[in-house]
Design an enzyme around this catalytic site. Structure first.
Site, PDB file in Angstrom:
ATOM      1  CG  ASP A  82      63.863  20.959  30.134  1.00  0.00           C
ATOM      2  OD1 ASP A  82      63.286  20.669  31.206  1.00  0.00           O
ATOM      3  OD2 ASP A  82      63.771  20.266  29.108  1.00  0.00           O
ATOM      4  CE1 TYR A 141      56.455  23.361  34.405  1.00  0.00           C
ATOM      5  CE2 TYR A 141      56.282  25.717  33.926  1.00  0.00           C
ATOM      6  CZ  TYR A 141      56.353  24.673  34.844  1.00  0.00           C
ATOM      7  OH  TYR A 141      56.342  24.944  36.185  1.00  0.00           O
ATOM      8  CG  PHE A 199      59.946  26.509  38.843  1.00  0.00           C
ATOM      9  CD1 PHE A 199      59.631  25.179  39.098  1.00  0.00           C
ATOM     10  CD2 PHE A 199      61.253  26.926  39.065  1.00  0.00           C
ATOM     11  CE1 PHE A 199      60.587  24.295  39.562  1.00  0.00           C
ATOM     12  CE2 PHE A 199      62.219  26.044  39.535  1.00  0.00           C
ATOM     13  CZ  PHE A 199      61.878  24.724  39.791  1.00  0.00           C
ATOM     14  CG  HIS A 204      62.506  19.715  41.750  1.00  0.00           C
ATOM     15  ND1 HIS A 204      61.203  19.751  41.317  1.00  0.00           N
ATOM     16  CD2 HIS A 204      63.213  20.471  40.875  1.00  0.00           C
ATOM     17  CE1 HIS A 204      61.132  20.495  40.216  1.00  0.00           C
ATOM     18  NE2 HIS A 204      62.339  20.944  39.928  1.00  0.00           N
TER      19      HIS A 204
END
Length: 216
Positions: free
Chosen positions: A59, A61, A72, A180
């Protein structure tokens, strides 16, 4: 096919009225990221038929002035978030490319769909818009890319992204998986996974121009 065609199909198959009303209320009464006009930036910068790769995020920031509709990515001039900093470390190790700006708009225009599975978030509250209905929408987006395009690279970092593999036809697309890039897991398989060079090697093997991962 264009994104508007995809959106029309998705909206005809699902009822998003609860998502719409919830978003109206949250944007009216609180602070929500990204700004409303930037929710669909990923689709605006990467036309459907131009998609070469998909990088799945979770989701947006949730800090001030960070999110602008690309997974990202942060607005130019913002401090690099930890996961993005690790992505840049791997990019330098993988291809010798260094980047300074946190904005990934240039990747988007290269054909990288930077898609979060949830497209909005309350300020300072990660995952606060989970299960409002966005997952239904973005699952269908992934499915449409899988069904109507060929030889797309799906980059799935972490368990949440990897759960979406079931939506992808692995016979016609290439999957890259690792942990991740978060500092919590980057050293457990993300570093050294060479996702950027592997993406380009696959694209070139299919006669598709590689992605310029550099900054411009």
């Amino acid at each position: 096919m264009e994104w508007q065609d995809v959106f029309r199909t998705v909206k005809s198959e699902h009822d998003f009225s609860m998502l719409k009303s919830e978003l109206e209320e949250r944007y009216a009464n609180g602070k929500v990221f990204p700004p409303r006009e930037q929710i669909y930036t990923a689709f605006e910068l990467t036309p459907f038929n131009s998609v070469k790769a998909v990088i799945l995020g979770q989701d947006p920031y949730h800090g001030d002035h960070q999110a602008h509709g690309l997974a990202f990515s942060v607005n130019d001039g913002m401090k690099l978030p930890p996961s993005l900093r690790n992505m840049y470390k791997e990019l330098e190790s993988d291809l010798g490319i260094t980047r300074q700006s946190g904005s990934l708009k240039d990747w988007a225009t290269e054909g990288v769909l930077l898609l979060n599975t949830v497209l909005t978030v309350d300020a300072y509250a990660a995952n606060s818009h989970r299960k409002l209905g966005w997952e239904t929408f973005t699952d269908d987006i992934i499915q449409h890319v899988s069904d109507h395009l060929d030889n797309v690279v799906f980059i799935l970092w972490g368990r949440t992204a990897q759960e979406k593999e079931k939506l992808i036809d692995t016979g016609r697309h290439f999957i890259i998986k690792s942990t991740h890039p978060s500092p919590l897991s980057a050293h457990k398989g993300f570093f050294g996974s060479q996702p950027f060079s592997r993406t380009n090697e696959f694209l070139e093997s299919k006669g598709t121009a590689p992605i310029d991962w550099g900054e411009y």
